[in-house]
Design an enzyme around this catalytic site. Structure first.
Site, PDB file in Angstrom:
ATOM      1  N   SER A 170      -4.316   2.179  -8.627  1.00  0.00           N
ATOM      2  CA  SER A 170      -5.114   3.414  -8.681  1.00  0.00           C
ATOM      3  C   SER A 170      -5.881   3.419 -10.000  1.00  0.00           C
ATOM      4  O   SER A 170      -5.479   2.740 -10.959  1.00  0.00           O
ATOM      5  CB  SER A 170      -4.185   4.632  -8.635  1.00  0.00           C
TER       6      SER A 170
ATOM      7  N   ASN B 161       0.811  -1.219   0.000  1.00  0.00           N
ATOM      8  CA  ASN B 161       0.000   0.000   0.000  1.00  0.00           C
ATOM      9  C   ASN B 161       0.844   1.268   0.000  1.00  0.00           C
ATOM     10  O   ASN B 161       0.414   2.294  -0.540  1.00  0.00           O
ATOM     11  CB  ASN B 161      -0.908  -0.053   1.250  1.00  0.00           C
TER      12      ASN B 161
ATOM     13  N   TYR C   6       3.238   9.973 -11.828  1.00  0.00           N
ATOM     14  CA  TYR C   6       2.438   9.186 -10.857  1.00  0.00           C
ATOM     15  C   TYR C   6       1.629   8.130 -11.603  1.00  0.00           C
ATOM     16  O   TYR C   6       1.613   6.951 -11.202  1.00  0.00           O
ATOM     17  CB  TYR C   6       1.518  10.103 -10.043  1.00  0.00           C
TER      18      TYR C   6
END
Ligand code: NDP
Ligand code: 8X3
Length: 251
Positions: free
Chosen positions: A138, A85, A151
């Site tokens: 994500s 995580n 990202y």
């Protein structure tokens, strides 16, 4: 819950919420992060419910990661669930204006850190009869948005690594799942905007964002399915968010 669960990035957000949820069910927990004070406080709080070990290390440092996991020897004989995580975004500039140090930090944490932790934990996961790796990706791992560039690339890498690991660990019966959240109100934006609380708060204004508890519920679901079931990929957004760039705000 009889499982032994290692959660990286348990000092905030999703990881902390997952630690609380699993502690309430009596799972043995190994909680990691860089902020020792938060790890200590969490252990003190959760130790009333279950056995809690904390490991304070930076996932970007391979030797520290390996030494920290090795320090479990004699205390823990297996890891049933690894929740990868720990991660972050830094900045939201278009690529030409981005800071290469931010790029390095994101790549080193979100991609290389996940690899280092997984590699260090695999011998203990192999000792479990029901090994399971849950990677927190994500929606940015399947889409890109302006300013997301590096990202998004790191989360695309998490997506690729989740698929690769699922294939490679298949013969060993180790399940690999990926959870891909959309906008969630944690410390994520505070970190992304380098402590600018107003900018961070604005991200979540005008709609109801996901919470750490929502993602903890999802992790719980994914690791509670029967042994013959694997949730490969679970995308979760707030009801107000259709994808990485379509968000319905009320104001
Ligand atoms: P938070 O900032 O609230 O928590 C991030 C956690 O990661 C902290 O516990 C932090 O601990 C840890 N961490 C960061 N860098 C390192 C490092 N180098 N070494 C060890 N631990 C580290 O964010 P979230 O809970 O929201 O994020 C968790 C994951 O979910 C991340 O991978 C993020 O990319 C992903 N995600 C977040 C979304 C969101 O909207 N919030 C949506 C989709 C995915 P410490 O600082 O103590 O080291
Ligand atoms: C975090 C969600 O949309 O900010 O992964 O990239 S987003």
């Amino acid at each position: 819950m009889e499982k032994t669960i290692l959660i990286t990035g348990a000092t905030a957000g999703f990881g902390e919420a997952a630690a609380r949820k699993f502690a309430a069910e009596g799972a043995v927990l190994i909680l990691t992060g860089r902020r020792a004070d938060r790890l200590q406080a969490l252990r003190a709080e959760l130790a009333a419910s279950t056995q809690v070990y904390t490991l304070c290390f930076d996932v970007r440092h391979r030797a520290d990661t390996e030494a920290s996991v090795a320090s479990l020897s004699g205390k823990i004989d297996r890891i049933d669930v690894l929740v990868n995580n720990a991660g972050l975004a830094l900045g939201k500039s278009a690529l030409p204006n981005g800071d290469p140090e931010d790029w390095d930090t994101m790549i080193d944490t979100n991609v290389k850190g996940l690899l280092y932790v997984t590699r260090a934990c695999l011998p203990l996961i192999r000792k479990s009869e029901s090994g399971h790796i849950v990677n927190i990706g994500s929606i940015a791992g399947a889409e890109v948005y302006p300013g997301g560039n590096v990202y998004c690339a790191t989360k695309h890498a998490v997506n690729a690594l989740s698929k690769a690991l699922r294939q490679e660990l298949l013969p060993e019966g180790i399940r690999v799942s990926q959870i891909r959240p959309g906008l969630a109100d944690t410390e994520f934006s505070l970190v992304r905007y380098k402590g600018d609380a107003d900018k961070a708060a604005a991200v979540y204004r005008g709609f109801e964002a996901l919470t750490g508890a929502d993602i903890a519920d999802a992790v719980h679901y994914v690791i509670s399915t029967p042994a013959h079931v694997c949730i490969n990929d679970l995308e979760i957004t707030p009801a107000a968010q259709a994808n990485a760039y379509l968000l319905h705000k009320q104001n």
